[in-house]
Scaffold this motif. Sequence first.
Motif, mmCIF file in Angstrom:
data_model
loop_
_atom_site.group_PDB
_atom_site.id
_atom_site.type_symbol
_atom_site.label_atom_id
_atom_site.label_comp_id
_atom_site.label_asym_id
_atom_site.label_seq_id
_atom_site.Cartn_x
_atom_site.Cartn_y
_atom_site.Cartn_z
ATOM 1 N N UNK A 57 -2.956 90.868 49.748
ATOM 2 C CA UNK A 57 -2.479 91.871 48.794
ATOM 3 C C UNK A 57 -3.273 91.883 47.498
ATOM 4 N N UNK A 58 -3.820 90.724 47.079
ATOM 5 C CA UNK A 58 -4.585 90.664 45.835
ATOM 6 C C UNK A 58 -6.092 90.841 46.067
ATOM 7 N N UNK A 59 -6.469 91.153 47.313
ATOM 8 C CA UNK A 59 -7.877 91.376 47.619
ATOM 9 C C UNK A 59 -8.609 90.157 48.128
ATOM 10 N N UNK A 60 -7.980 88.996 48.132
ATOM 11 C CA UNK A 60 -8.620 87.790 48.658
ATOM 12 C C UNK A 60 -8.896 87.955 50.142
ATOM 13 N N UNK A 61 -9.993 87.380 50.598
ATOM 14 C CA UNK A 61 -10.342 87.467 52.013
ATOM 15 C C UNK A 61 -9.305 86.743 52.859
ATOM 16 N N UNK A 62 -8.859 87.392 53.940
ATOM 17 C CA UNK A 62 -7.925 86.759 54.867
ATOM 18 C C UNK A 62 -8.675 85.794 55.778
ATOM 19 N N UNK A 63 -7.982 84.770 56.238
ATOM 20 C CA UNK A 63 -8.599 83.787 57.126
ATOM 21 C C UNK A 63 -7.584 83.324 58.148
ATOM 22 N N UNK A 64 -8.059 82.681 59.200
ATOM 23 C CA UNK A 64 -7.165 82.128 60.206
ATOM 24 C C UNK A 64 -6.302 81.026 59.585
ATOM 25 N N UNK A 65 -5.048 80.950 60.024
ATOM 26 C CA UNK A 65 -4.123 79.938 59.511
ATOM 27 C C UNK A 65 -3.374 79.316 60.688
ATOM 28 N N UNK A 66 -3.284 78.001 60.696
ATOM 29 C CA UNK A 66 -2.434 77.278 61.637
ATOM 30 C C UNK A 66 -1.131 76.936 60.920
ATOM 31 N N UNK A 67 -0.028 77.557 61.327
ATOM 32 C CA UNK A 67 1.267 77.248 60.720
ATOM 33 C C UNK A 67 1.863 75.989 61.365
ATOM 34 N N UNK A 68 1.988 76.027 62.685
ATOM 35 C CA UNK A 68 2.388 74.843 63.446
ATOM 36 C C UNK A 68 1.260 74.531 64.413
ATOM 37 N N UNK A 69 0.761 73.327 64.367
ATOM 38 C CA UNK A 69 -0.341 72.910 65.230
ATOM 39 C C UNK A 69 0.141 71.768 66.118
ATOM 40 N N UNK A 70 0.293 72.062 67.430
ATOM 41 C CA UNK A 70 0.808 71.059 68.374
ATOM 42 C C UNK A 70 2.131 70.464 67.890
ATOM 43 N N UNK A 71 2.991 71.343 67.371
ATOM 44 C CA UNK A 71 4.320 70.929 66.937
ATOM 45 C C UNK A 71 4.421 70.399 65.525
ATOM 46 N N UNK A 72 3.294 70.270 64.823
ATOM 47 C CA UNK A 72 3.268 69.713 63.466
ATOM 48 C C UNK A 72 3.098 70.812 62.430
ATOM 49 N N UNK A 73 3.860 70.727 61.331
ATOM 50 C CA UNK A 73 3.719 71.698 60.234
ATOM 51 C C UNK A 73 2.361 71.480 59.585
ATOM 52 N N UNK A 74 1.468 72.452 59.770
ATOM 53 C CA UNK A 74 0.083 72.301 59.329
ATOM 54 C C UNK A 74 -0.174 72.979 57.988
ATOM 55 N N UNK A 75 0.410 74.169 57.786
ATOM 56 C CA UNK A 75 0.135 74.940 56.566
ATOM 57 C C UNK A 75 1.413 75.590 56.064
ATOM 58 N N UNK A 76 1.462 75.788 54.755
ATOM 59 C CA UNK A 76 2.501 76.577 54.108
ATOM 60 C C UNK A 76 1.821 77.617 53.235
ATOM 61 N N UNK A 77 2.425 78.801 53.151
ATOM 62 C CA UNK A 77 1.860 79.848 52.297
ATOM 63 C C UNK A 77 1.776 79.352 50.854
ATOM 64 N N UNK A 78 0.605 79.559 50.246
ATOM 65 C CA UNK A 78 0.357 79.044 48.901
ATOM 66 C C UNK A 78 -0.331 80.112 48.081
ATOM 67 N N UNK A 79 0.304 80.540 47.014
ATOM 68 C CA UNK A 79 -0.282 81.561 46.143
ATOM 69 C C UNK A 79 -1.461 80.979 45.372
ATOM 70 N N UNK A 80 -2.268 81.843 44.770
ATOM 71 C CA UNK A 80 -3.376 81.381 43.931
ATOM 72 C C UNK A 80 -2.867 80.501 42.793
#
Length: 429
Positions: free
Chosen positions: A284-307
């Motif tokens: 929404x702010x123009x930053x380039x989108x990238x691939x994100x792993x939210x759950x990786x093999x059952x593990x919480x890998x990433x959480x949404x993080x603002x600038x």
Amino acid sequence: MMNRNDALNKVEQTLALVSSDTATVSLSANREGATRYANNIITQNVAADRITLRVSAAFGQKVGIATTNQLDADSLADAVKRAEDAARASDPDLEYLPPLGAQDYPEIHGHSADTAAAGPQDRARIVAALTGAPRNAGYRAAGSVTVSENFDAIGTSTGLRAYHPYTNARVLCTVIADGASGWAGAGSYDLASISIDEIAERAFRKGEDARNPVEVEAGPTTVILEPQAVADLLEYLVWDMDAKAADEGRSVFTGKEGTRVAGPEITVRSQPAHPLVPGSPFLADGAAASDVQWLDAGTVKSLKTSRFWAQKTGRERVGMPGNVIMDGGSASTQDLVARVERGLLVTRFWYIRTVDPMKQLLTGMTRDGVYRIEDGKIAGAALNMRFNESPLRMLANVKALGTPVATREEVVAPALLINDFHFTSVTRF
């Protein structure tokens, strides 16, 4: 529909009027045609052509926002003035950061010229294909065929420029037979990739199979959720995966980052360039989108993080690219049914609401097809049920996964075989 040059020229024209310290101008458009049908006949053809320009102006950390749907010079100047007047009158936004500069974007193919050109006659032919079997059997079919062409453009006073065109198509069919209903649907950026015959056959079969439902005792139940039902809950899962809320102790994900919450077969991710459900190349702010792993093999890998939160905490910035993909296996839904001694097959959910955000506990109801499974076979229909369940707990109880498919939202999901899914009551409506 504006092309890249015309859209960015309009953004540039607006930015030239700005006198604030920094500014961001966003321009979005949507041209949509929809054909709705009920009782096997078309009931409505509608068309909408929308465009919105949004100006965000900032003096230091004092921010004001104004929008307009008129793009003449006077309207643009008025929008800029209103945004700047609002900024001057506002208290400082302590989480505001200056807009981004130029970015490198991934290449996304999410626009189909044929889909954009599909008109009322094309949609009517699809409706005819969807309603043929129900009409001949004395049943009723209802639903919609919707096609849209869209673009998002953004520019900042610090040099960022971006433009993304995309199309959407959605085909929905509900077959009502003897007071029961069965549903099928699909969505894609490419209308030609949607199998109308498959949707028609599946909705008709589900409507027939849903007749004469019986009451099933509520409680923890072995279930098979079809991909649409899984998608209905996955979106809630990812929506709540926010780093700031977790760090401040306001989330079910507090303390769970890096910990296993489901089995090793569970992976949930976002991929902007996914071929079935392409997202946007920018956030929404123009930053380039990238691939994100939210759950990786059952593990919480990433959480949404603002600038802002990334800068404050030293985290990596993680945005939401606009789609959700859950990996699966190779089993068909029929294969999963064969593994169940006694349980329910659920087509989809509706009216989902949050009960307890700290547990991510949701409530909602089944809709358009609940079927009893006995000894590995469909034994008949069941009355609709209300559930109280957490998507996190659901994923922890997955015993088998089907083949992932694109649902009508921007989600790819498999059917899931789940133990102890919590139903609380039968619903009657």
